[in-house]
Every structure is written in C-alpha cells, then in structure tokens.
Design a protein around this motif. Structure first.
Motif, PDB file in Angstrom:
ATOM      1  N   MET A   1       1.007  -1.229  -0.109  1.00  0.00           N
ATOM      2  CA  MET A   1       0.021   0.058   0.083  1.00  0.00           C
ATOM      3  C   MET A   1       0.979   1.408  -0.158  1.00  0.00           C
ATOM      4  SD  MET A   1      -3.202   1.323   1.045  1.00  0.00           S
ATOM      5  CE  MET A   1      -4.082   0.012   1.976  1.00  0.00           C
ATOM      6  N   ASN A   2       0.512   2.162  -1.060  1.00  0.00           N
ATOM      7  CA  ASN A   2       1.291   3.639  -0.941  1.00  0.00           C
ATOM      8  C   ASN A   2       0.930   4.322   0.229  1.00  0.00           C
ATOM      9  OD1 ASN A   2       2.779   3.664  -3.680  1.00  0.00           O
ATOM     10  ND2 ASN A   2       0.920   3.216  -4.429  1.00  0.00           N
ATOM     11  N   LYS A   3       2.016   5.112   0.542  1.00  0.00           N
ATOM     12  CA  LYS A   3       1.564   6.073   1.696  1.00  0.00           C
ATOM     13  C   LYS A   3       0.611   6.781   1.520  1.00  0.00           C
ATOM     14  CE  LYS A   3       4.271  10.273   3.027  1.00  0.00           C
ATOM     15  NZ  LYS A   3       3.150  11.298   2.385  1.00  0.00           N
ATOM     16  N   PRO A   4      -0.299   7.161   2.503  1.00  0.00           N
ATOM     17  CA  PRO A   4      -1.858   7.628   2.257  1.00  0.00           C
ATOM     18  C   PRO A   4      -1.521   9.194   2.021  1.00  0.00           C
ATOM     19  CG  PRO A   4      -1.748   6.658   4.669  1.00  0.00           C
ATOM     20  CD  PRO A   4      -0.132   6.464   3.758  1.00  0.00           C
ATOM     21  N   ILE A   5      -2.564   9.835   1.489  1.00  0.00           N
ATOM     22  CA  ILE A   5      -2.523  11.504   1.105  1.00  0.00           C
ATOM     23  C   ILE A   5      -3.091  11.918   2.334  1.00  0.00           C
ATOM     24  CG2 ILE A   5      -3.428  13.223  -0.367  1.00  0.00           C
ATOM     25  CD1 ILE A   5      -1.457  11.267  -2.002  1.00  0.00           C
ATOM     26  N   VAL A   6      -2.372  12.702   2.895  1.00  0.00           N
ATOM     27  CA  VAL A   6      -3.142  13.099   4.384  1.00  0.00           C
ATOM     28  C   VAL A   6      -3.536  14.794   4.191  1.00  0.00           C
ATOM     29  CG1 VAL A   6      -2.587  13.883   6.735  1.00  0.00           C
ATOM     30  CG2 VAL A   6      -1.263  12.027   5.557  1.00  0.00           C
ATOM     31  N   ILE A   7      -4.959  14.823   4.754  1.00  0.00           N
ATOM     32  CA  ILE A   7      -5.566  15.873   4.557  1.00  0.00           C
ATOM     33  C   ILE A   7      -6.029  16.704   5.761  1.00  0.00           C
ATOM     34  CG2 ILE A   7      -7.698  16.720   3.455  1.00  0.00           C
ATOM     35  CD1 ILE A   7      -7.759  14.278   1.660  1.00  0.00           C
ATOM     36  N   GLY A   8      -5.865  18.181   5.760  1.00  0.00           N
ATOM     37  CA  GLY A   8      -6.385  18.799   6.992  1.00  0.00           C
ATOM     38  C   GLY A   8      -7.573  19.654   6.161  1.00  0.00           C
ATOM     39  N   MET A   9      -8.620  19.703   7.142  1.00  0.00           N
ATOM     40  CA  MET A   9      -9.609  20.470   6.422  1.00  0.00           C
ATOM     41  C   MET A   9     -10.007  21.763   7.493  1.00  0.00           C
ATOM     42  SD  MET A   9     -13.443  19.320   4.813  1.00  0.00           S
ATOM     43  CE  MET A   9     -14.019  18.643   6.153  1.00  0.00           C
ATOM     44  N   ILE A  10     -10.246  22.919   6.988  1.00  0.00           N
ATOM     45  CA  ILE A  10     -10.744  24.032   8.087  1.00  0.00           C
ATOM     46  C   ILE A  10     -11.878  24.449   7.689  1.00  0.00           C
ATOM     47  CG2 ILE A  10     -10.069  26.454   8.579  1.00  0.00           C
ATOM     48  CD1 ILE A  10      -7.381  26.082   7.209  1.00  0.00           C
ATOM     49  N   GLY A  11     -12.872  24.092   8.559  1.00  0.00           N
ATOM     50  CA  GLY A  11     -14.351  24.350   8.730  1.00  0.00           C
ATOM     51  C   GLY A  11     -15.102  23.065   8.456  1.00  0.00           C
ATOM     52  N   LEU A  12     -16.131  23.017   8.818  1.00  0.00           N
ATOM     53  CA  LEU A  12     -16.931  21.902   9.067  1.00  0.00           C
ATOM     54  C   LEU A  12     -18.436  22.222   8.970  1.00  0.00           C
ATOM     55  CD1 LEU A  12     -17.064  18.635   9.110  1.00  0.00           C
ATOM     56  CD2 LEU A  12     -16.816  18.640  11.426  1.00  0.00           C
ATOM     57  N   GLY A  13     -18.771  23.253   8.033  1.00  0.00           N
ATOM     58  CA  GLY A  13     -20.295  23.509   7.852  1.00  0.00           C
ATOM     59  C   GLY A  13     -20.803  22.662   6.765  1.00  0.00           C
ATOM     60  N   THR A  14     -21.831  23.314   5.939  1.00  0.00           N
ATOM     61  CA  THR A  14     -22.539  22.280   5.103  1.00  0.00           C
ATOM     62  C   THR A  14     -21.538  21.735   3.934  1.00  0.00           C
ATOM     63  OG1 THR A  14     -24.058  24.302   5.023  1.00  0.00           O
ATOM     64  CG2 THR A  14     -24.194  22.617   3.231  1.00  0.00           C
ATOM     65  N   VAL A  15     -20.524  22.397   3.418  1.00  0.00           N
ATOM     66  CA  VAL A  15     -19.469  21.786   2.438  1.00  0.00           C
ATOM     67  C   VAL A  15     -18.758  21.147   3.258  1.00  0.00           C
ATOM     68  CG1 VAL A  15     -17.988  22.165   0.596  1.00  0.00           C
ATOM     69  CG2 VAL A  15     -19.943  23.885   1.039  1.00  0.00           C
ATOM     70  N   GLY A  16     -18.197  21.437   4.225  1.00  0.00           N
ATOM     71  CA  GLY A  16     -17.012  20.669   4.864  1.00  0.00           C
ATOM     72  C   GLY A  16     -17.682  19.281   5.106  1.00  0.00           C
TER      73      GLY A  16
END
Lengths: 430, 430
Positions: free
Chosen positions: B1-16
């Motif tokens: 398995m390849n190294k994961p792509i790591v995501i950080g998200m700013i905001g958790l409203g409707t779109v988030g």
C-alpha cells in the motif's frame, strides 16, 4: 524557446481540416499554455493531389503513413482517418513506437478501446479520445476528472446529431420521417447512407464508451440494446406531443446495485426534462451522480471545428504531460468487472399505440393482460379509427422488462389486436 | 500500500460535512483512482463541543488551526470555512508551508485569487477552486482543460441559485418578490440576510472568476457592473412572459477585439435559449467559443454533497499530482492584460416599461429621443393605465450603452414621462 511538440496526423477530412485550422489559429495561445510550440510535421492522406479548401505546405502532406509512424521526431499521432481495422493497425503501431495517440474514432474506441488502453499503458503512452463522443462537448474529461469524486449511476445521452435533427423537424414541422431525412441529407446533417445513424449504431458506440467510463468497467458494443428511429411515424409524434412528451433517440446507461444496463432507443421524455429542449443537431449528456445529483452537458455533437476543439484539447493535455514528463500516467483501469442486469432487473415505463378490433370487451382483454403481468396503467386513451377498428394509446407505470416481454408474447396471440403500431420506452419520471 | 495522502480541513459547515461524507463513502473508488488512500487527519472547527449530525472521531477535531497549517504530515489543506481575511491568512500560510490548497471560497478567490495563485506558483503548490463557481458543475475544469483549445468570447451564467429560485417562482406562480423571498428563506434556498444574493454580489464574484479564466486575464470585482433583482415586480414578469421571454439574473462576460465587459443584471432571455429552461435553484453556464460554438453546463449550484463533489474532485487531482510528483505545475498565468470596453463599445438591447402622461404627442417625444441617439425600436406597446397615464412597453434593437445613457439623461428631463418603471437588458438575439 522550448523544443516544439511535434505532431503527425493521419487523415485530412472534416475533422482533420478543423484540427489544422485550429492549431494555426490559436498558435500563440497554445504556446502560452504549453510552453512550447505545436508543430504539425506530417499529415498522411490518400492522395496528395486532391483539391482541398485548406492550404497545406506540400512537404507536410504524405501518402505514406509510415512517414508518421516511424518518424522518431513525432511525439503525438492524431488519428482522424476513421474506419476500424486499418486505424487500429496504425494506432497500435504508433503506441508501440511510443507515440502518444489522440483519436476522434468512436468506432475504434467502442470496439477496441480496452485493448488499446492496455497497450498505451504497456508502452507508457497517452491515449485520449475526447472527440469520440459528443463532438465539442468535453464530456469524457468531465466524467473522468470533473466528476471523478462521485458515483455516477445514470448516463442519458442525445449523442447522435442526425437523428436528433430528424426527430426535431418531425416534431416542429409535422413532416414525415422520409421527407425530413431527404432534407437532412441535402443540408449535410445526414450521410448518403445514413443507416448507422438512424438505426442507432452510432449512438450505441458512443454509449458503450460513455457507460464504460461512467461505471468504470469495460462495455462491449453487444451489451447495448439498440433500436433506431426508422419506424417512427408522424402519428406517433403527434400523440406523444399531445401527452406532454418529446420523442428523442436516447442512450441510457443505468447502474443499480452494481448491475448495469445500456440501451439506445426512441424514448419519450417529459417536456420538463432538461434533455427535452435539446433540439436540431445538438447533443447533450445528462448524468445522475449519487452526490452531485443531476448535471447536463450540452453542445455541438459534430462539425469540423467543434470536433477539432476536442481533438486539440487532447493534444494540449498530451503536450503538457510531455513537458512535465508524465505521459502515460492518465490511464484509468476499470475498477469493476461487468455485471449486466437480467430482464427481470431492468425496469421501465412504456408507451403503446395499438390498433384493436372493435369488439365488445377488447380493451378489457388488453388491460387484463397488463394486470396479469403486474403492469399498472397510468393513462389510457381509446378512440375509433375506422368502422371496425379502434386505436388505443396507453402509458404504463414502471415494471420489469421481463413482464413486458410476457405481455408482448400474449399480445401476439390475442385475436382482438389488429396490430401494435408502436411501443416506446418512457424516461424521466417514476 | 502506498503512503496515504493526508488532508487537513478548515471548517465543518455544509460543504465540509459533505466533503467528509463523500471521502468516507467513496474511499474504495478513490484508492483505486489515486493508488493511495485519502486520510482526513484533522478538521479545524470553532467549537469541538458543538452538536453535529455527522460522526467525527474526537482526535480528528481541533480548535487550533495551527494543528493543520504546521503539521508536516498534512499534504493537502481544504479550506471550507468561508469569509475573506482569516481564510486568506490560513491559505497563505498553508501555501508557504508547501501544502496544496483546495478551496470552495468564491469570495476569497474573486478578491485575492491572482495573488494567491502567484503564491502557489512561488511555493510550487496546487491551488484549486472548482467549487467556488457553479457548485457541482465542473465548469472551471471545462474552461481550463476541456475547452483549452478554443477561444471563448462569451460566458453567460445563471450562477446564483437563490435568485434563480425566486425568479422561477415569481414566473411560475405569479407571486410577488417579497412573498417568494419569504418562502425561499423557509425552504433554506435563501439566507436570513439574503442581500449578497439578491443584490447580485455573489453572482458578480463568480463571474469575475469565470471571466478571468475564460478570457485569460485578471478581473477585479469592481470591473463587474452589478444590478440585483430586488426591484423586479410581478408586473414586469408578466409583460416579459407575454413577449415570449424569461427574466433571469444573468452574468454576462463578453470579449470582442480583446476588449472585455462583465455584468450581472436581471436580463430578458428568449424562451428558446438553452438557459431559459434552467429553473429553480439550478445553475448553468453557457459558453460561446469561436471554434466550438455554443455549449452549456448545467447542474446544482449549491448544496452540501454537490459542492463536495467539486472539492473532492480537486483533492483527487492534487492527490494524483502528488503521486506523479507534478504538483504546482497546473498554474496558468493569464495570457493577456486587462482591457475593458468603454461605454461606447458595449452594445446591447433593452426592455423598457415607462409610465407616460396621457398627452398628445407623448409617445412621439419618447420615440424621437431614441431615434436621436441612434436606437431603433423592435417592439412598442402602449395601453391606458389610468385616466391620465398610459403605459409604454418597448424593446430596442442593439445599440451602444453610451447611447442608452444619453437617452436616460434626456428621459429624466422629459415632462411627459411620469416614471420609468423598469429597464432590463435583453440577451440572446441580434
């Protein structure tokens, strides 16, 4: 200045001429986008002497396709010759010689796309075919990139301009199929032998390509149920209009619980459906994605310059990949094996127009056959046609295709039915 | 398995929330497409304790955005917090820390897009913003990729769902603006303070982004002429319908001889125009390309999951670039400087509804002012309104905006004019 991106093109018909014109016209813009000029080094044609309405430097034309396939300087081969076997040979050889291939050839991709994609992968080449479906509409890139995050479970397309032109004129001018076909030939919207268009084969090839991409599986042309528009009558059209519908030759690809069905057939659309107002020679593809919901992509499905925009956008993509050193990495392996729906799993609504002998209980016999096979009726209209015959027009609620087959079988033996004048699928409502 | 792509998200409203749901739901598909799993490591929120209708593991939530911006493991930052100044700070810092940025923030991109794109280029990062215009419609990718080969000279968009919902309901149900607005608020199609939608600012921001991409130049928000729908009356709508038109809040970007104009205003469209049948909260963008001709892209302009499809398609693109080592190479420098049309170079048709004092020669005075400034009239309708006042409705032929300004000036001093009830642009015909 960076090293030019060198192109060889096979074919100089309608699309090929458009490609040459577009690359010349927007040269500055392409230089800006790619960072290197695009140069068409050779164009392979059958006859170098043929009169053309396009000026081409004599050293560019060649009647020997090997001048392209074997020229180590050529980076990208554009195949716009059409046909299947020979085109396949050339594309195969181009890929084996590590040339990136752009093709507008729906027949080639519908029949041999999976095999050629494997080959492109093996030789680390790009193989793009945006122009094979929907002319100037960037529908393939929208499926593979713009909507890459979604699960697309329904693809509905008006993907053949000739038949859409014919059905539009029949509906708008109330002219017969034969008359409109003559007119379409005169205007260049239909070929002298239009059978591949009007019998639905052209649309079926495009739907095989689109459905394969949408559902991430390999679709064979023989998986597509096809029915053309040759037998659509003006009377059908008038009834359909009175019921608030528009008749279109629709390609429908549907996936449910990972099971797939694909068809091309004349289909009733409610007038409120976005595809119902796609008129004349225009094409459109409607997608339903589980997350995005309904989207539609509309534009010219054919024509020299519109189709050339799709070819050249592919060329630009390959050229950018060349500059980045990432050609041959865009290959998407189908994620799923193919699993087709059985007739019992395909469900649909139908429109019927039936001539019935004017005997007591005739309509009751017909409706009881629907009822016996679990098909409810949404609308029924009966009216006298002649002294001894009445006409029955009806629209059903959804039921399985298996049930319809049984109804059709029983109708064949039913004495009170004079003839089934027409039966069409109905799309777009529950 | 390849190294994961790591995501950080700013905001958790409707779109988030939609982004989290979509990434969870289609994880297998994304693994197949990218060749590595996508992992959301952190989501920055204002309050970790807030009740949410989405289950999030407690260690994922953080109320400190630095946990994302400074985490060296995070590859991609998704900005779905909205707002301008703070979002700009965070995006800037993310880019400076060599994180690729996906944003759905039209306000941010319309105001600071050029600057942020420069920064992304400098730090060799991807900066994508498909979700900033047209929600789930992949319009930005279609402009920059699918139609990359063409010269797009006209962009006409229904890019605000709230106003399209209001105008649709006014037209279909013949209800007043105020009543429909109340209804739209109740149904969640309008915000409690809807001014940015109904005064056209939201649409103007989207048109600045679209026009900049289409015309390959940097557009400032102040370059867009904006007029909202607050003063559209039900009577206007009825007249417009009787004339065979539909009133839409249209964004229009136009380029002629490299000169540009961009506007957002209520505009009459002939019913036969493809945009006229875009109803309710749906969005659509119509493009005119010199080679491709007319194309249109239709779909949901907002909503949690539809908008999330655009965000996540961007994430997939950045993730694939990461795997190929080609992030930060998608940056397109504008090819042209900005050259705006003068009022004399902008030409258009207009619809007028004018109350006229019922005096002999009143209509003659009005029509002679149009004639004096070179504006011909296509249609005129005059009818009595009350004892002393008549109503004149007219549609002009094309003329320059400068000429209309002069007409407006003269009308102000014209004694026989009681009031100009409304004046709207007319689109889509010569």
């Amino acid at each position: 200045m960076n090293k030019p991106i060198v192109i060889g093109m096979i074919g100089l018909g309608t699309v090929g001429s458009g490609v040459m014109r577009l690359i010349a016209r927007n040269a500055e813009q392409f230089l800006h986008k790619v960072g290197a000029p695009l140069v068409i080094k050779h164009v392979a044609v059958q006859s170098k002497e043929k009169e053309r309405d396009l000026e081409v430097a004599p050293q560019v034309l060649t009647d020997n396709v090997e001048d392209i396939l074997n020229d180590p300087e050529i980076d990208i081969v554009v195949e716009v010759m059409g046909g299947i076997e020979q085109a396949k040979q050339y594309v195969t050889k181009a890929l084996q010689n590590k040339k990136h291939v752009i093709t507008a050839n729906k027949d080639l991709i519908a029949l041999h796309g999976a095999e050629l994609a494997q080959l492109a992968n093996e030789y680390e080449c790009d193989l793009f075919y945006e122009a094979s479906v929907g002319g100037g509409i960037p529908i393939i890139r929208s499926l593979t990139h713009g909507l890459a995050s979604d699960e697309i479970n329904r693809v509905v397309g008006i993907v053949n301009g000739t038949t859409n032109y014919i059905l539009t004129k029949m509906s708008q001018n109330h002219e017969d199929f034969g008359d409109v076909l003559q007119d379409a030939k005169a205007k260049g919207f239909a070929e002298s032998d239009p059978s591949s268009d009007i019998d639905g084969l052209d649309a079926a090839r495009k739907m095989a390509i689109l459905s394969g991409l949408a559902f991430s599986t390999n679709i064979d042309l023989s998986d597509v149920h096809v029915k053309g528009i040759r037998h659509v009558s003006l009377e059908d059209i008038k009834y359909i209009q009175n019921l608030g519908y528009t008749l279109k030759l629709l390609g429908i690809g549907d996936r449910k619980h990972q099971k797939i069905e694909i068809s091309v057939e004349p289909t009733l659309l409610p007038n409120s459906h976005p595809l119902a107002s796609v008129h004349n020679e225009f094409n459109a593809v409607y997608l339903y994605g589980e997350a995005v919901g309904e989207t539609m992509f509309y534009g010219p499905g054919a024509g020299s310059l519109p189709t050339a925009t799709a070819v050249v956008s592919d060329v630009l993509e390959a050229a950018k990949n060349l500059r980045l050193g990432t050609t041959g990495r865009s290959y998407i392996t189908p994620q799923y094996g193919k699993d087709l729906k059985s007739n019992a799993e395909m469900d649909r609504k139908y429109f019927f127009r039936i001539l019935v002998k004017d005997k007591p209980g005739a309509l009751a016999q017909i409706t009881s056959i629907f009822a016996k096979h679990g098909i409810s009726l949404e609308r029924i209209l009966q009216q006298p046609k002649s002294k001894s015959v009445a006409e029955v027009v009806l629209i059903t609620y959804r039921s399985s295709y298996e049930n319809y087959e049984e109804v059709f079988n029983e109708f064949e033996q039913l004495d009170v039915i004079d003839s089934i004048l027409s039966s069409y699928r109905v799309e777009g409502e529950e």
